[in-house]
Design an enzyme around this catalytic site. Structure first.
Site, mmCIF file in Angstrom:
data_model
loop_
_atom_site.group_PDB
_atom_site.id
_atom_site.type_symbol
_atom_site.label_atom_id
_atom_site.label_comp_id
_atom_site.label_asym_id
_atom_site.label_seq_id
_atom_site.Cartn_x
_atom_site.Cartn_y
_atom_site.Cartn_z
ATOM 1 N N THR A 1 47.922 43.609 31.713
ATOM 2 C CA THR A 1 47.531 43.809 30.176
ATOM 3 C C THR A 1 48.449 44.306 29.043
ATOM 4 O OG1 THR A 1 45.468 43.931 31.466
ATOM 5 C CG2 THR A 1 45.361 44.363 29.084
ATOM 6 N N LYS B 1 48.080 39.021 46.996
ATOM 7 C CA LYS B 1 47.584 40.424 46.475
ATOM 8 C C LYS B 1 46.258 40.415 46.600
ATOM 9 C CE LYS B 1 46.689 42.990 42.409
ATOM 10 N NZ LYS B 1 46.738 43.063 40.925
#
Lengths: 260, 343
Positions: free
Chosen positions: A206, A95
């Site tokens: 998150t 990524k």
């Protein structure tokens, strides 16, 4: 669904940072039913054996690892990190994050395209973290990316999809490229919205890790992502301005009495 | 009963204190002649903040913390109950709301109240959370104090003694061995891992603080703890690796930016020390008592050494001796699990 050569069934990609403990992280990953986990290399790795314990937790999940270059601010840094990742995790996947601005953690799309080209030429399979910009997307694909990961909103902001129009255009432009909304997701409803737009998957960290109960929140997101996917596949109705009765009005007695 | 304790960090010394209380003959074996930088406890912030820790820790830590605070309050003269002040920069204000929602026993404070609590922070923050029941001390005062207390109680310290693998596998010379080696016990405890932490000690005569200040940060619990002689401890990173060779530039930048954001006068502070160590932790980040034959391990304090060690030491002593020592106001039915096994 294929990401590069890999057959994927779960549409939920989950991050491995910020959990209260590795034990909770493992439970949350299990609850998410994600097949792919992202791992930030820069902060956790250190050198050689130093991060082995944390790696072994990640390996225990049995999930495919998508290493990321989180926190990299230059092409060179990102490339170095990608190489470290390939050695540690023995995967061509990466990524790719090249951060251009500190407050919004907005991708530096110029650096991103350059790094994507260099890494692809070197045999990497790049998952670029980008904006919803169509031109940048074109250039990433020209650089060899077979997947795009536009942001929903800035990393960790939990704001949801900031530019639905832009994300919809991107989907329409690239009907055959896997598109993953990456970053900015705060609530399951944001994830549903992304999937309803026809996105192939959602990547977040998150929103689950910092929830009061990360395991429960992972379940909530898993349900939401599945719900959004099924909605898209089921071809939802269009909005209309007037009511549309769900039973045939013409057959009701006295239906026309006002006009009699 | 003869007890041999290996390790003289906060865990070893706490165990020694509770065994001594039960009239056991205690010997503490340590690789150093510390307390010194060779143990994790040396680098700690010394915050006794069970309520703030509840933002991300398991409820057990809160229970152990309340119990341990009773011990520390009685034990050390450097115990200061001045509370904790939690503040956030304007960009991180949503985090302050979340922090409040996840914790208890706080009062919301506005600009003028912040100014009363910490005059030097007047006008720097518009809102904050004040945890009046929390306390702090300086671990570098407490560790020697505890060691001296134990010496006076007749505890024998066998310092600068490294035990070989064979020694550690051989039966103890005492009736029971208590292994408190922290991360070094990885050779016996499979699941133990190290979580790297970095801290910085700075000196400034321009800023005066009375209590630990937590500055909310999206990734790590950042805090500044005032110490004697104009010193301030700025901590602490939490990184999932065991590399203790040095602090990274990024971590140092992050810690010092926090100090600078709290008060610009910290920009002129002198850097006294940059510390690095790795905290011993189990996968759930909770402490464990593990018995294998006539060795009992107490380990996995993670970032809660001072908060958890006395309370866990008490539980360990009860398990080893087989009876309840005393009752304390915070004694809960909900004790940490005891796992047993054999070598």
């Amino acid at each position: 669904m294929k990401f590069y050569d890999e057959e994927i069934s779960s549409r939920f990609l989950i991050g491995t940072a910020l959990y209260p403990s590795p034990a909770i992280m493992l439970e949350a990953i299990k609850a998410s039913r994600a097949e792919i986990v992202t791992v930030s290399l820069r902060r956790e790795s250190g050198t050689e054996q130093a991060g082995q314990n944390f790696w072994s937790f990640i390996k225990d999940t049995g999930a495919k690892v998508l290493p990321n270059t989180a926190g990299c601010k230059s092409v060179k840094e990102a490339i170095t990190t990608a190489h470290m990742a390939r050695e540690i995790f023995e995967t061509p996947w990466v990524k790719l994050e090249v951060i251009g601005e500190d407050d919004s953690l907005q991708p530096d799309v110029f650096g991103l395209v350059e790094a994507a080209r260099i890494l692809t030429e070197d045999g990497f399979q790049v998952f670029p973290y980008t904006t919803e910009d169509l031109v940048v997307a074109e250039k990433l694909i020209a650089a060899g990316c077979e997947i795009l990961m536009p942001w929903g909103a800035p990393i960790g902001s939990g704001r949801g999809l900031n530019n639905i129009y832009g994300l919809r255009s991107l989907r329409a432009h690239f009907p055959n490229i896997p598109l993953i909304v990456d970053a900015g997701i705060g609530l399951p409803s944001h994830a549903v919205a992304a999937m309803e737009l026809g996105y192939d998957a959602v990547l977040l960290n998150t929103a689950v890790a910092k929830a009061g109960d990360p395991v429960l929140m992972a379940t909530a997101f898993a349900l939401a992502i599945e719900s959004g996917l099924q909605c898209y596949q089921a071809d939802p109705i269009e909005k209309r301005d007037m009511a549309a009765p769900s039973t045939p009005v013409a057959g009701l007695p006295f239906w026309n009495q006002d006009h009699a | 009963m003869k007890i041999e304790i290996i390790g003289s960090g906060i865990v070893g010394l706490s165990c020694a204190a509770f065994f001594t209380e039960q009239d056991c003959d205690v010997t503490v074996i340590s690789t150093s002649n510390g307390p010194d930088e060779s143990c994790c406890s040396w680098w700690a912030g010394g915050m006794l903040a069970p309520w703030c820790e509840m933002e991300s820790a398991e409820p057990l830590i809160g229970e152990l913390g309340l119990e341990s605070m009773k011990f520390w309050e009685k034990f050390t003269s450097s115990y200061q109950k001045k509370g904790t002040l939690v503040v956030a920069t304007s960009r991180d204000l949503p985090d302050l709301k979340r922090f409040g929602r996840r914790t208890e026993n706080w009062q919301q404070v506005k600009q003028n109240e912040i100014a009363t609590l910490e005059p030097d922070l007047a006008d720097r923050f518009t809102t904050g959370l004040y945890y009046p029941e929390e306390a702090h001390f300086d671990p570098r005062q407490v560790l020697p104090e505890l060691k001296n207390y134990l010496k006076n109680k007749g505890v024998i310290f066998q310092s600068n003694t490294s035990l070989s693998t064979q020694d550690l596998h051989a039966p103890p010379k005492a009736d029971h061995r208590i292994d408190c080696r922290g991360l070094a016990a990885q050779d016996h405890l499979d699941e133990l891992r190290g979580v790297k932490g970095e801290m910085i000690l700075i000196k400034s005569s321009e800023v005066k603080l009375s209590r630990p200040i937590r500055l909310l940060h999206p990734r790590i619990p950042l805090y500044i703890v005032p110490r004697e002689n104009n010193l301030f401890m700025v901590g602490a990173t939490m990184i999932e690796n065991e590399n203790r060779s040095g602090a990274t530039v990024r971590s140092v930048l992050e810690l010092l930016s926090a100090a600078y954001a709290l008060h610009p006068a910290f920009g002129e502070a002198e850097i006294i020390e940059i510390g690095v160590d790795a905290r011993p932790a189990f996968p759930d980040n909770l402490p464990r008592i593990i018995r294998k034959g006539n060795t009992t391990y107490l380990n996995g304090m993670y970032r809660h050494g001072y908060l958890a060690a006395p309370a866990m030491a008490k539980r360990l002593v009860e398990q080893v001796l087989g009876y309840n020592t005393t009752t304390t106001p915070y004694e809960q039915a909900n004790k940490p699990a005891l796992s047993t096994g054999s070598m």
